[in-house]
Motif scaffolding. Structure first.
Motif, mmCIF file in Angstrom:
data_model
loop_
_atom_site.group_PDB
_atom_site.id
_atom_site.type_symbol
_atom_site.label_atom_id
_atom_site.label_comp_id
_atom_site.label_asym_id
_atom_site.label_seq_id
_atom_site.Cartn_x
_atom_site.Cartn_y
_atom_site.Cartn_z
ATOM 1 N N GLN A 42 27.146 -2.126 23.740
ATOM 2 C CA GLN A 42 25.741 -2.605 24.841
ATOM 3 C C GLN A 42 24.028 -3.146 23.259
ATOM 4 O OE1 GLN A 42 24.564 1.297 25.982
ATOM 5 N NE2 GLN A 42 21.983 0.668 27.596
ATOM 6 N N HIS A 43 24.345 -2.076 22.317
ATOM 7 C CA HIS A 43 23.146 -2.200 21.620
ATOM 8 C C HIS A 43 23.748 -3.240 20.376
ATOM 9 C CE1 HIS A 43 20.916 1.110 23.069
ATOM 10 N NE2 HIS A 43 21.928 2.145 22.663
ATOM 11 N N PHE A 44 24.950 -4.086 20.746
ATOM 12 C CA PHE A 44 24.961 -5.424 19.549
ATOM 13 C C PHE A 44 25.364 -6.899 20.875
ATOM 14 C CE2 PHE A 44 26.463 -1.213 18.236
ATOM 15 C CZ PHE A 44 25.747 -1.767 17.036
ATOM 16 N N PRO A 45 24.276 -7.118 21.914
ATOM 17 C CA PRO A 45 24.578 -8.527 22.294
ATOM 18 C C PRO A 45 25.174 -9.530 21.847
ATOM 19 C CG PRO A 45 22.198 -8.060 21.912
ATOM 20 C CD PRO A 45 23.453 -7.233 21.181
ATOM 21 N N LEU A 46 25.149 -9.863 20.244
ATOM 22 C CA LEU A 46 24.992 -10.803 19.808
ATOM 23 C C LEU A 46 26.711 -10.760 18.966
ATOM 24 C CD1 LEU A 46 21.872 -12.173 18.790
ATOM 25 C CD2 LEU A 46 22.584 -13.540 20.546
ATOM 26 N N LEU A 47 27.514 -9.631 18.922
ATOM 27 C CA LEU A 47 28.493 -9.869 17.660
ATOM 28 C C LEU A 47 29.094 -10.744 18.937
ATOM 29 C CD1 LEU A 47 29.333 -7.993 15.398
ATOM 30 C CD2 LEU A 47 29.857 -6.135 17.336
ATOM 31 N N LEU A 48 29.742 -10.237 19.925
ATOM 32 C CA LEU A 48 30.916 -10.750 19.971
ATOM 33 C C LEU A 48 30.937 -12.565 19.978
ATOM 34 C CD1 LEU A 48 33.092 -9.004 22.610
ATOM 35 C CD2 LEU A 48 33.179 -9.267 20.320
ATOM 36 N N PHE A 49 29.806 -13.339 19.794
ATOM 37 C CA PHE A 49 29.275 -14.652 19.687
ATOM 38 C C PHE A 49 29.497 -15.242 18.793
ATOM 39 C CE2 PHE A 49 27.110 -13.026 23.902
ATOM 40 C CZ PHE A 49 27.807 -14.217 24.800
ATOM 41 N N ALA A 77 20.802 -13.699 25.612
ATOM 42 C CA ALA A 77 19.170 -14.005 26.304
ATOM 43 C C ALA A 77 18.994 -13.476 28.058
ATOM 44 C CB ALA A 77 18.010 -14.575 25.912
ATOM 45 N N TYR A 78 20.026 -14.053 28.498
ATOM 46 C CA TYR A 78 19.340 -13.598 29.994
ATOM 47 C C TYR A 78 20.360 -12.762 30.605
ATOM 48 C CZ TYR A 78 18.905 -15.440 34.772
ATOM 49 O OH TYR A 78 18.911 -15.400 35.868
ATOM 50 N N PHE A 79 21.194 -12.400 29.658
ATOM 51 C CA PHE A 79 22.519 -11.108 31.023
ATOM 52 C C PHE A 79 22.638 -10.155 30.160
ATOM 53 C CE2 PHE A 79 24.438 -15.576 32.210
ATOM 54 C CZ PHE A 79 24.217 -15.417 33.543
ATOM 55 N N GLU A 82 17.390 -6.602 27.321
ATOM 56 C CA GLU A 82 16.592 -6.374 28.566
ATOM 57 C C GLU A 82 15.336 -7.091 28.258
ATOM 58 O OE1 GLU A 82 15.885 -2.015 28.024
ATOM 59 O OE2 GLU A 82 18.432 -1.603 28.661
ATOM 60 N N PRO A 83 14.509 -7.186 29.237
ATOM 61 C CA PRO A 83 14.841 -7.044 30.740
ATOM 62 C C PRO A 83 16.345 -8.359 31.092
ATOM 63 C CG PRO A 83 12.807 -7.767 30.844
ATOM 64 C CD PRO A 83 13.792 -7.997 29.661
ATOM 65 N N TYR A 84 17.135 -8.025 31.846
ATOM 66 C CA TYR A 84 17.784 -8.182 32.445
ATOM 67 C C TYR A 84 17.866 -9.488 32.923
ATOM 68 C CZ TYR A 84 20.419 -4.938 30.300
ATOM 69 O OH TYR A 84 21.080 -3.619 29.338
ATOM 70 N N PHE A 85 18.955 -10.992 33.281
ATOM 71 C CA PHE A 85 18.024 -11.469 33.640
ATOM 72 C C PHE A 85 16.947 -12.236 33.876
ATOM 73 C CE2 PHE A 85 21.192 -8.998 35.968
ATOM 74 C CZ PHE A 85 22.500 -9.321 36.232
ATOM 75 N N SER A 86 16.784 -12.687 32.538
ATOM 76 C CA SER A 86 14.586 -12.771 32.583
ATOM 77 C C SER A 86 14.986 -12.998 30.888
ATOM 78 C CB SER A 86 14.106 -11.779 32.517
ATOM 79 O OG SER A 86 12.614 -12.404 32.549
ATOM 80 N N PHE A 87 14.272 -14.123 30.723
ATOM 81 C CA PHE A 87 14.419 -14.641 29.517
ATOM 82 C C PHE A 87 13.059 -14.233 28.524
ATOM 83 C CE2 PHE A 87 16.668 -18.586 31.043
ATOM 84 C CZ PHE A 87 18.017 -18.198 30.319
ATOM 85 N N ALA A 88 12.184 -13.551 29.081
ATOM 86 C CA ALA A 88 11.610 -12.660 28.793
ATOM 87 C C ALA A 88 11.418 -11.079 28.396
ATOM 88 C CB ALA A 88 10.776 -11.850 29.552
ATOM 89 N N ILE A 89 12.058 -11.260 27.038
ATOM 90 C CA ILE A 89 12.677 -10.728 26.189
ATOM 91 C C ILE A 89 11.907 -9.889 25.157
ATOM 92 C CG2 ILE A 89 15.306 -11.681 26.247
ATOM 93 C CD1 ILE A 89 14.861 -13.178 23.703
ATOM 94 N N GLY A 90 11.032 -10.254 24.555
ATOM 95 C CA GLY A 90 9.873 -9.454 23.801
ATOM 96 C C GLY A 90 10.022 -10.450 22.855
ATOM 97 N N LEU A 91 8.935 -10.261 21.792
ATOM 98 C CA LEU A 91 9.249 -10.931 20.357
ATOM 99 C C LEU A 91 10.157 -10.051 19.527
ATOM 100 C CD1 LEU A 91 7.216 -12.584 18.519
ATOM 101 C CD2 LEU A 91 5.741 -10.525 17.718
#
Length: 327
Positions: A42-49, A77-79, A82-91
């Motif tokens: 959950q806290h490692f969204p980019l790890l497997l990529f 970023a999209y999936f 957070e927030p999910y299904f959005s590109f408004a991911i914060g700085l």
């Protein structure tokens, strides 16, 4: 590791459409795997990529790696951020994605260089193996011509002593020729399997010199590969010792067994040739063959010991393995 990477690399360059379609498939599979592990990661969204980007760059090219990096960043970023299904991911998350893109691009460039280096190394190894095989083939042919010339000269001579000397010289030439034959098709850098080489050598000597006497030549050798120069040294030593036993240990129609043992003892390689014949002569006068054995052993940092085997005679040649590796 290098051989595994060589096997992974494709043998031909695929078209642009196929490369990018395959890249999309790899990233899609990675995204599905990441979704199935959403809890632990959950806290490692980019790890497997990260490994997915490396795989795309390795299998295809740096362009595929760049594309995989951007596609991975967009899907994360999209999936998975957070927030999910959005590109408004914060700085803060945007900075993390930017760092991922920089790392992915750098990894793709490095992987491209790695692919090219591995490809050149593979081509170099293939060229070296081809040259080695060609050299062994040419050397074997040259030695065969020399052997034929010696055989013709021996047949033309009426002096038994000259014929015997020429036959012994021819046997030594054939020892070198057999070592070169063992090099053909070798991919291990000019190494010769000692067991098969000595076995074939002793088999040929037995057929040539036993006549009708029931003499068996048995070989027991450790499974070891040595440089061709060392194989020639060991082959010449075995050739001289076995020839001596076949010629002098079994007079008249007497039969027996000649044993050739090659074993490792500590830091040494020990060659032992023993027969169950008439035994070692009381007064040993070394001939050319015995002098050659001592010279070859000395060149490999070894020593020669002769003793009665009761029955028969045993010759033990101890070779220093440090000299074998440096030869």
């Amino acid at each position: 590791m290098e051989n595994m990477l060589v096997r992974l690399l494709p043998r031909r360059r695929y078209g642009v459409a196929l490369r990018y379609a395959a890249t999309c498939l790899i990233i899609a599979i990675t995204a599905l795997l990441r979704y199935s592990l959403d809890g632990p990661l959950q806290h490692f969204p980019l790890l497997l990529f990260v490994p997915a980007v490396f795989l795309c760059a390795l299998l295809f090219d740096r362009g595929s790696g760049f594309f995989a990096t951007l596609l991975s960043a967009a899907m994360s970023a999209y999936f998975f951020i957070e927030p999910y299904f959005s590109f408004a991911i914060g700085l803060q998350n945007f900075f993390a994605l930017f760092l991922f893109i920089v790392i992915g691009f750098t990894m793709s460039l490095v992987t491209e260089a790695l692919r090219e280096t591995i490809r050149r190394l593979d081509e170099s190894e293939r060229a070296k193996a081809l040259l080695l095989e060609e050299l062994a083939h040419r050397t074997k042919n040259d030695l065969a011509i020399i052997s034929s010339a010696i055989t013709l000269q021996s047949s033309a001579s009426r002096d038994p002593a000259v014929r015997e000397a020429l036959s012994a010289a021819n046997a030594r030439v054939l020892v070198v020729a057999q070592a070169q034959e063992r090099l053909r098709g070798d991919v291990s850098g000019g190494l010769v399997g000692l067991s098969a080489y000595v076995g074939a050598l002793c088999h040929g000597l037995g057929d040539l010199l036993r006549d009708v006497r029931p003499i068996a030549v048995r070989v027991n050798c450790v499974p070891i590969s040595v440089p061709s120069s060392v194989a020639v040294h060991v082959g010449l030593i075995v050739n001289e010792l076995v020839t001596n036993s076949l010629k002098y240990a079994y007079p008249t129609e007497r039969g027996g067994v000649i044993s050739v043992d090659i074993a490792s003892e500590g830091a040494n390689l020990v060659v032992t040739v023993a027969d169950d014949g008439v035994g070692c002569p009381a007064e040993f006068d070394p001939g050319l063959g015995s002098k050659l054995v001592r010279l070859l052993a000395k060149q490999l940092g070894g020593r020669v010991e002769r003793e009665n085997a009761d029955p028969g005679c045993r010759v033990r040649v101890t070779l220093d393995e440090r000299h074998l590796l440096s030869t």
